[in-house]
Enzyme design. Structure first.
Site, PDB file in Angstrom:
ATOM      1  N   ARG A   1     -47.802  22.976 -16.766  1.00 35.73           N
ATOM      2  CA  ARG A   1     -47.620  23.471 -15.408  1.00 35.73           C
ATOM      3  C   ARG A   1     -49.007  23.776 -14.856  1.00 35.73           C
ATOM      4  NH1 ARG A   1     -43.251  21.659 -16.017  1.00 35.73           N
ATOM      5  NH2 ARG A   1     -41.208  22.610 -15.618  1.00 35.73           N
TER       6      ARG A   1
ATOM      7  N   GLU B   1     -48.069  23.311  -6.033  1.00 38.28           N
ATOM      8  CA  GLU B   1     -47.438  22.017  -5.789  1.00 38.28           C
ATOM      9  C   GLU B   1     -46.545  22.143  -4.560  1.00 38.28           C
ATOM     10  OE1 GLU B   1     -45.387  20.473  -9.204  1.00 38.28           O
ATOM     11  OE2 GLU B   1     -47.101  20.763 -10.523  1.00 38.28           O
TER      12      GLU B   1
ATOM     13  N   HIS C   1     -46.284  15.248 -10.254  1.00 39.40           N
ATOM     14  CA  HIS C   1     -45.275  15.781 -11.181  1.00 39.40           C
ATOM     15  C   HIS C   1     -44.173  14.756 -11.450  1.00 39.40           C
ATOM     16  CE1 HIS C   1     -43.729  19.949 -12.654  1.00 39.40           C
ATOM     17  NE2 HIS C   1     -43.333  18.984 -13.481  1.00 39.40           N
TER      18      HIS C   1
END
Length: 358
Positions: A268, A301, A320
């Site tokens: 992440r 993001e 992603h």
């Protein structure tokens, strides 16, 4: 198996698969409601209208990130996530409901992720991205010599779960030396076995690929691992309060102390302190910084258009999507099916992150 399985997923309705589910579990009612967002957006766009009567009746749920409040789904006893990570929904009330068992699709995305990781590493080390730029310019030219081929180089993996094990399998095929770091010790052969679901013929089921295991929960423990003359550092660990900004300025300095390394992040974005990452990438190999980075995750993001990361020549970024393949989706369904069979037999489920009392 009696009950009502509700699926809320950002994919087209899989008619053949649903028929197979119905054949395998004839007493289980199955309802599929498509979450009308792109798969990559489902991490952050979690609102979806579900008819109240369906929520009240649902006993099982398969979802990407649409999670009802337990008061709206009083009969819900089992949630299966079609992804491996749950940090995007871990704050939801269902995670505290003692009656609900929760499993993930850990192991399902591993093959796709590992391919993305090795492909990105090759793209950076063999200057493939630069040659693609030359191709776009219709130029028969040359780029800088490749920094290194992968044979004999050392890869460090932080988080030796399903993803890390498949990466290690591929790295071994490239004749790389693999060392790994976990928060908890894996001291015995039994400790090192993979207890989660995995595709047959993939991963490292017995945990025999790494030449060395490191562990710890302190900065000193992590720094010892980062001091192992790593050529490539792969981050494949969950995001938790303890792992937020795990990699910062000091860690990158240690990583690059003897020679510049590549950093790959499929964990992440917040696992890495992004300002320190940018600074190290701007220094580059000549200035004591990173040789390059491959990032499938960023912080935040989506990555803002004004972020310096976009313009750095030694960075490869994707939004992603490293696990986004048809096979990954099918494996998520397979894990759910395997778990439903195990539930019928009264056996332990795969990939349990929270066990309900009923």
């Amino acid at each position: 198996m009696a009950g009502h399985l509700l699926m809320t997923l950002p994919f087209p309705k899989p008619e053949p698969l649903l028929k197979a589910f119905q054949g395998a579990f004839p007493d289980l009612k199955v309802t599929f409601l498509r979450h009308e967002v792109k798969p990559a957006e489902a991490f952050v766009k979690q609102d979806m209208y579900i008819p109240p009567e369906i929520l009240r009746e649902a006993t099982h749920l398969m979802t990407f990130g649409v999670v009802p409040d337990p008061t709206d789904a009083p009969n819900l006893r089992y949630i299966h996530f079609s992804v491996a990570g749950t940090d995007h929904v871990a704050h939801k009330a269902v995670f505290k409901d003692p009656k609900i068992t929760i499993t993930t699709s850990t192991g399902g995305p591993s093959i796709a992720l590992a391919e993305w990781i090795m492909g990105s590493i090759l793209g950076l080390t063999r200057q493939l991205f630069q040659y693609k730029d030359l191709q776009n310019k219709r130029t028969w030219g040359s780029s800088a010599p490749p920094p290194f081929t992968l044979d004999g180089k050392k890869m460090g993996i932080v988080g030796y779960g399903s993803i890390g094990r498949q990466v290690a399998r591929l790295a071994q095929a490239f004749s790389m030396d693999v060392v790994v770091y976990n928060s908890r010790p894996r001291l015995t052969a039994e400790d090192r076995k993979d207890r989660n679901w995995y595709q047959a013929g993939s991963g490292d089921p017995d945990g025999t690929i790494p030449s060395a295991y490191f562990h710890g929960q302190s900065r000193e423990d992590l720094h010892k691992f980062l001091s192992q003359n790593l050529d490539v550092l792969v981050l494949a660990l969950p995001l938790t309060p303890a792992t937020k900004h795990l990699i910062g300025e000091e860690e990158l300095s240690i990583l690059n102390a003897n020679s510049p390394a590549l950093l790959v992040n499929v964990a992440r974005g917040p696992v890495v302190y992004q300002e320190a990452l940018i600074a190290s990438l701007k220094k580059g190999a000549a200035g004591g910084g990173l040789l390059g980075a491959a990032l499938d995750v960023t912080d935040p993001e989506p990555l803002p258009t004004e972020s310096e990361l976009w313009g750095l020549p030694n960075v490869f970024i994707t939004p992603h999507i490293s696990s986004s393949t048809t096979q990954t989706v099918m494996r998520a369904y397979k894990i759910l099916q395997d778990n439903l069979v195990r539930q019928l037999k009264g056996e332990e489920l795969f990939n349990v992150i929270k066990k309900g009392s009923a």
